[in-house]
Design an enzyme around this catalytic site. Sequence first.
Site, PDB file in Angstrom:
ATOM      1  N   TYR A 144       1.393   0.503   6.859  1.00 22.53           N
ATOM      2  CA  TYR A 144       1.022   1.784   7.475  1.00 22.53           C
ATOM      3  C   TYR A 144      -0.169   2.390   6.743  1.00 22.53           C
ATOM      4  O   TYR A 144      -1.114   2.885   7.380  1.00 22.53           O
ATOM      5  CB  TYR A 144       2.220   2.728   7.436  1.00 22.53           C
ATOM      6  CG  TYR A 144       1.952   4.101   8.005  1.00 22.53           C
ATOM      7  CD1 TYR A 144       1.957   4.314   9.383  1.00 22.53           C
ATOM      8  CD2 TYR A 144       1.719   5.195   7.168  1.00 22.53           C
ATOM      9  CE1 TYR A 144       1.729   5.579   9.913  1.00 22.53           C
ATOM     10  CE2 TYR A 144       1.491   6.457   7.693  1.00 22.53           C
ATOM     11  CZ  TYR A 144       1.492   6.634   9.062  1.00 22.53           C
ATOM     12  OH  TYR A 144       1.260   7.890   9.585  1.00 22.53           O
ATOM     13  N   LYS A 148      -3.875   3.300   8.389  1.00 22.79           N
ATOM     14  CA  LYS A 148      -4.456   4.643   8.393  1.00 22.79           C
ATOM     15  C   LYS A 148      -5.782   4.690   7.641  1.00 22.79           C
ATOM     16  O   LYS A 148      -6.673   5.474   7.990  1.00 22.79           O
ATOM     17  CB  LYS A 148      -3.453   5.649   7.825  1.00 22.79           C
ATOM     18  CG  LYS A 148      -2.272   5.910   8.747  1.00 22.79           C
ATOM     19  CD  LYS A 148      -2.732   6.408  10.116  1.00 22.79           C
ATOM     20  CE  LYS A 148      -1.596   6.678  11.071  1.00 22.79           C
ATOM     21  NZ  LYS A 148      -2.067   7.149  12.394  1.00 22.79           N
TER      22      LYS A 148
END
Length: 246
Positions: A144, A148
């Site tokens: 993740y 991002k």
Amino acid sequence: MREAGSRILVTGSADGLGRAAAEALLAAGHDVVVHARNQERAAVLGELTDRGAHVVVGDFAERADVRRVADELNASQPLDAVIHNAGVWSGPAVMPVNIVAPYLLTALLRGPRRLVYLSSNSHLGGRPASLDGVDWRGGSAGSYADSKLFVTTLAAVVARLRPGVLSNAVDPGWVPTRMGGPGAPDDLELGHQTQEWLASSDAPEALTAGGYWYHGRRLQPHRAVHDEAFQDRLVRALAEETGAAL
């Protein structure tokens, strides 16, 4: 705020931050296009469609769906802005949904002059050196934090390559949504207001590009975000992987 009537797409707007942003933009008089992953999720958008919102449906883990949604939007009234809100926290869909789908929509959609990409302070833990080993197709679970970092960098590189486009990234904070969980400490209202402002306001600060924002303040992102060599590597990898160039 600018004169009401901007046409704004909010991806991932069945619930959470996307739903809140879509509701607020509708209340301000904008022409809002909402998005859901499938027809079941789209069914909960009835309240927004009753207020005039339009709906597009597509699973952003599937590139064919992203392309179909882009074709559908390109065939209708041009968009003024896109809030790239759709995202997942874990699992094989992390890279396809969090970075490949925003990239593909950016490459394929015609017209939007404002682009807002949802980032996270988790991007500060992303690893730019990991780019060569990324599984863009979601065959395995991706990081993740890396996703991002990539989408925050995408916001910056779009601002550089498309000078007429106001492209920015927003960290909404850790807010109590389905993804964030009920114990998340940040303010839900503050979590969606900055992306609405960047998508629709004529305030001088909102008419800037290449920023990383948190609750109305422009902050310094990961040092790789504004590294042009890393930007170029990222968009080259995504273009080669998807067959769609910026």
